[in-house]
Design a protein around this motif. Sequence first.
Motif, PDB file in Angstrom:
ATOM      1  N   PHE A 123      41.984  26.587  30.620  1.00 36.05           N
ATOM      2  CA  PHE A 123      43.164  27.096  30.467  1.00 36.05           C
ATOM      3  C   PHE A 123      44.214  26.585  31.706  1.00 36.05           C
ATOM      4  CE2 PHE A 123      40.774  30.156  28.180  1.00 36.05           C
ATOM      5  CZ  PHE A 123      41.203  30.142  26.858  1.00 36.05           C
ATOM      6  N   SER A 124      45.258  26.303  31.506  1.00 30.63           N
ATOM      7  CA  SER A 124      46.062  26.002  32.545  1.00 30.63           C
ATOM      8  C   SER A 124      46.468  27.250  33.678  1.00 30.63           C
ATOM      9  CB  SER A 124      47.464  25.474  32.194  1.00 30.63           C
ATOM     10  OG  SER A 124      48.190  26.252  31.130  1.00 30.63           O
ATOM     11  N   GLN A 125      46.265  28.231  32.910  1.00 33.27           N
ATOM     12  CA  GLN A 125      46.527  29.576  33.669  1.00 33.27           C
ATOM     13  C   GLN A 125      45.863  30.670  32.701  1.00 33.27           C
ATOM     14  OE1 GLN A 125      50.965  29.776  33.621  1.00 33.27           O
ATOM     15  NE2 GLN A 125      51.032  31.255  31.934  1.00 33.27           N
ATOM     16  N   ASN A 126      45.641  31.922  33.669  1.00 37.26           N
ATOM     17  CA  ASN A 126      44.924  32.840  33.203  1.00 37.26           C
ATOM     18  C   ASN A 126      45.787  33.517  32.103  1.00 37.26           C
ATOM     19  OD1 ASN A 126      43.283  35.211  32.509  1.00 37.26           O
ATOM     20  ND2 ASN A 126      43.538  36.056  34.518  1.00 37.26           N
ATOM     21  N   PRO A 127      45.206  33.457  30.620  1.00 35.89           N
ATOM     22  CA  PRO A 127      45.953  33.941  29.401  1.00 35.89           C
ATOM     23  C   PRO A 127      46.182  35.526  29.479  1.00 35.89           C
ATOM     24  CG  PRO A 127      43.583  33.419  28.889  1.00 35.89           C
ATOM     25  CD  PRO A 127      43.915  32.807  30.353  1.00 35.89           C
ATOM     26  N   ILE A 128      44.982  36.222  30.231  1.00 41.51           N
ATOM     27  CA  ILE A 128      45.344  37.690  30.245  1.00 41.51           C
ATOM     28  C   ILE A 128      45.178  38.313  31.780  1.00 41.51           C
ATOM     29  CG2 ILE A 128      44.292  38.263  27.776  1.00 41.51           C
ATOM     30  CD1 ILE A 128      41.416  38.084  29.064  1.00 41.51           C
ATOM     31  N   PRO A 129      46.168  37.931  32.572  1.00 40.62           N
ATOM     32  CA  PRO A 129      46.344  38.435  33.815  1.00 40.62           C
ATOM     33  C   PRO A 129      46.293  39.832  33.919  1.00 40.62           C
ATOM     34  CG  PRO A 129      48.667  37.569  33.253  1.00 40.62           C
ATOM     35  CD  PRO A 129      47.545  37.056  31.982  1.00 40.62           C
ATOM     36  N   ASN A 130      46.852  40.569  33.260  1.00 44.54           N
ATOM     37  CA  ASN A 130      46.910  41.980  33.332  1.00 44.54           C
ATOM     38  C   ASN A 130      45.472  42.714  32.956  1.00 44.54           C
ATOM     39  OD1 ASN A 130      49.586  42.319  33.651  1.00 44.54           O
ATOM     40  ND2 ASN A 130      50.161  42.427  31.671  1.00 44.54           N
ATOM     41  N   PHE A 131      44.836  42.029  32.061  1.00 45.71           N
ATOM     42  CA  PHE A 131      43.420  42.511  31.648  1.00 45.71           C
ATOM     43  C   PHE A 131      42.433  42.123  33.051  1.00 45.71           C
ATOM     44  CE2 PHE A 131      39.393  42.356  29.489  1.00 45.71           C
ATOM     45  CZ  PHE A 131      39.294  43.614  29.323  1.00 45.71           C
ATOM     46  N   THR A 132      42.774  41.024  33.478  1.00 45.10           N
ATOM     47  CA  THR A 132      41.950  40.538  34.627  1.00 45.10           C
ATOM     48  C   THR A 132      41.908  41.598  35.807  1.00 45.10           C
ATOM     49  OG1 THR A 132      41.956  38.196  33.712  1.00 45.10           O
ATOM     50  CG2 THR A 132      41.145  38.695  35.987  1.00 45.10           C
ATOM     51  N   ALA A 133      43.446  41.754  36.046  1.00 43.65           N
ATOM     52  CA  ALA A 133      43.588  42.549  37.131  1.00 43.65           C
ATOM     53  C   ALA A 133      42.970  44.107  36.802  1.00 43.65           C
ATOM     54  CB  ALA A 133      45.105  42.841  37.488  1.00 43.65           C
ATOM     55  N   LEU A 134      42.873  44.574  35.662  1.00 42.04           N
ATOM     56  CA  LEU A 134      42.451  45.697  35.648  1.00 42.04           C
ATOM     57  C   LEU A 134      40.939  45.841  35.708  1.00 42.04           C
ATOM     58  CD1 LEU A 134      44.391  46.856  32.352  1.00 42.04           C
ATOM     59  CD2 LEU A 134      44.654  48.255  34.799  1.00 42.04           C
ATOM     60  N   LYS A 135      40.238  44.733  35.352  1.00 43.83           N
ATOM     61  CA  LYS A 135      38.884  44.437  35.492  1.00 43.83           C
ATOM     62  C   LYS A 135      38.741  44.564  37.023  1.00 43.83           C
ATOM     63  CE  LYS A 135      36.509  41.693  33.046  1.00 43.83           C
ATOM     64  NZ  LYS A 135      36.069  40.529  32.289  1.00 43.83           N
ATOM     65  N   GLU A 136      39.350  43.957  37.921  1.00 46.72           N
ATOM     66  CA  GLU A 136      39.277  43.712  39.301  1.00 46.72           C
ATOM     67  C   GLU A 136      39.343  44.942  39.971  1.00 46.72           C
ATOM     68  OE1 GLU A 136      41.866  40.668  40.421  1.00 46.72           O
ATOM     69  OE2 GLU A 136      40.485  38.814  39.458  1.00 46.72           O
ATOM     70  N   GLN A 137      40.488  45.906  39.459  1.00 50.65           N
ATOM     71  CA  GLN A 137      40.783  46.892  40.235  1.00 50.65           C
ATOM     72  C   GLN A 137      39.851  48.249  39.805  1.00 50.65           C
ATOM     73  OE1 GLN A 137      44.830  47.717  40.385  1.00 50.65           O
ATOM     74  NE2 GLN A 137      45.266  45.589  40.285  1.00 50.65           N
ATOM     75  N   TYR A 138      39.200  48.502  38.825  1.00 52.82           N
ATOM     76  CA  TYR A 138      38.507  49.434  38.187  1.00 52.82           C
ATOM     77  C   TYR A 138      37.412  49.277  37.660  1.00 52.82           C
ATOM     78  CZ  TYR A 138      43.482  51.192  38.446  1.00 52.82           C
ATOM     79  OH  TYR A 138      44.669  51.469  38.805  1.00 52.82           O
ATOM     80  N   SER A 139      36.403  50.325  37.291  1.00 52.76           N
ATOM     81  CA  SER A 139      35.064  49.838  36.716  1.00 52.76           C
ATOM     82  C   SER A 139      35.273  49.202  35.434  1.00 52.76           C
ATOM     83  CB  SER A 139      34.464  51.331  36.226  1.00 52.76           C
ATOM     84  OG  SER A 139      34.544  52.046  37.730  1.00 52.76           O
ATOM     85  N   THR A 140      34.162  48.072  35.438  1.00 58.12           N
ATOM     86  CA  THR A 140      34.083  47.240  34.264  1.00 58.12           C
ATOM     87  C   THR A 140      32.569  46.917  33.704  1.00 58.12           C
ATOM     88  OG1 THR A 140      34.868  45.241  33.386  1.00 58.12           O
ATOM     89  CG2 THR A 140      34.278  45.244  35.576  1.00 58.12           C
ATOM     90  N   GLY A 141      32.394  46.413  32.691  1.00 56.84           N
ATOM     91  CA  GLY A 141      31.119  46.248  32.295  1.00 56.84           C
ATOM     92  C   GLY A 141      31.137  45.677  30.948  1.00 56.84           C
ATOM     93  N   LYS A 142      29.895  45.524  30.280  1.00 61.70           N
ATOM     94  CA  LYS A 142      29.708  45.456  28.941  1.00 61.70           C
ATOM     95  C   LYS A 142      28.672  46.581  28.311  1.00 61.70           C
ATOM     96  CE  LYS A 142      30.025  40.303  29.447  1.00 61.70           C
ATOM     97  NZ  LYS A 142      29.176  39.084  29.169  1.00 61.70           N
ATOM     98  N   VAL A 143      28.810  46.727  27.094  1.00 56.86           N
ATOM     99  CA  VAL A 143      28.034  47.695  26.084  1.00 56.86           C
ATOM    100  C   VAL A 143      27.293  46.878  25.161  1.00 56.86           C
ATOM    101  CG1 VAL A 143      27.836  49.631  25.047  1.00 56.86           C
ATOM    102  CG2 VAL A 143      29.592  49.516  27.075  1.00 56.86           C
TER     103      VAL A 143
END
Length: 326
Positions: free
Chosen positions: A287-307
């Motif tokens: 991608f020329s730029q991140n298509p989901i910047p808000n979601f990526t920011a949330l993943k970087e600031q808070y707990s994240t993972g896969k289930v």
Amino acid sequence: MSLWKRICHGILSAAKNAGERLRASRGVKLLLRCWDKIKGQPIGLAIFVSFIMNLALEMLGRHSVLGGITYLVLHPFMFLMNMLIILLTMCISLFVPKKTFALMTASVVWLSLGVINFIVLGFRTTPLSAIDFEVIKSAVDVIPAYMSMGEIIALLIAVIAVLAALVWCWMHTGKLKSAYKAAGLFCLGTGLGVVTLMGLTLNTEVFATDFRNLPRAYRDYGFAYCFTASMMENGINKPMDYSKEAVNSLLNRLNSVGDGEGEQTPNVIVVQLESFFDLNLMKGVEFSQNPIPNFTALKEQYSTGKVKVPALGGGTANTEFEMLTG
């Protein structure tokens, strides 16, 4: 003549005419000639029936006669793999006196699965898998929403007809002496063939056991293989560090924290949305730029993972409720 008798007479006449036209077709004549040659040979008969069953399953799963034949022509190796799996279930007929009845019973089971898969694919994109039978109680309640009363009655009549045919087959088929040694060697060879082919295909990644896309897996690998694999997938494997001591240690840590009374706790928002996923995880796409910047920011600031959930295809709604309710 009463109305009911006229209806029954019309149905029988139509069935008789359809049967005569089918019997006169070139394909059926060829099958009947093959049947005449091998009907006295239990092993040959089991192979023949397994081939026909596998072809019928692929036709039903693809909603196309031509689609099943195309699968046989273009993917003979995968077709053979599915046929051997079916043949393993047909091998029971080699050890019982009423061999024709045993073959017919095994065929009815496979054909019933194929017909159910055919019907299921008419209402959803996900094919039939073993998990569907685990949630059969909830499925019964919603059948009237998908099938009319006439269709339900026709289905019940078909089930009764099949059971009656099995009873007739049991009563009228003769007994044949079993050659246990030859039967045992043939079953062993078939089993080794399945295991060998499975090992070769898994090592070369021709086949897979972890289906990320269920409809594509059934289309590529075949119904018999995928449905059998779905029966083997019965949950999540136990983690390597899972033990009674580990759980007690975690429990002690939670107890030492306290119940959090008087503390400000966060609001946890769970959004379960199948139409959304992390586009950055797509392979082979830039991608020329991140298509989901808000979601990526949330993943970087808070707990994240896969289930990982113990269900794929039908029945995944249960895991969604489990996620929401804990």
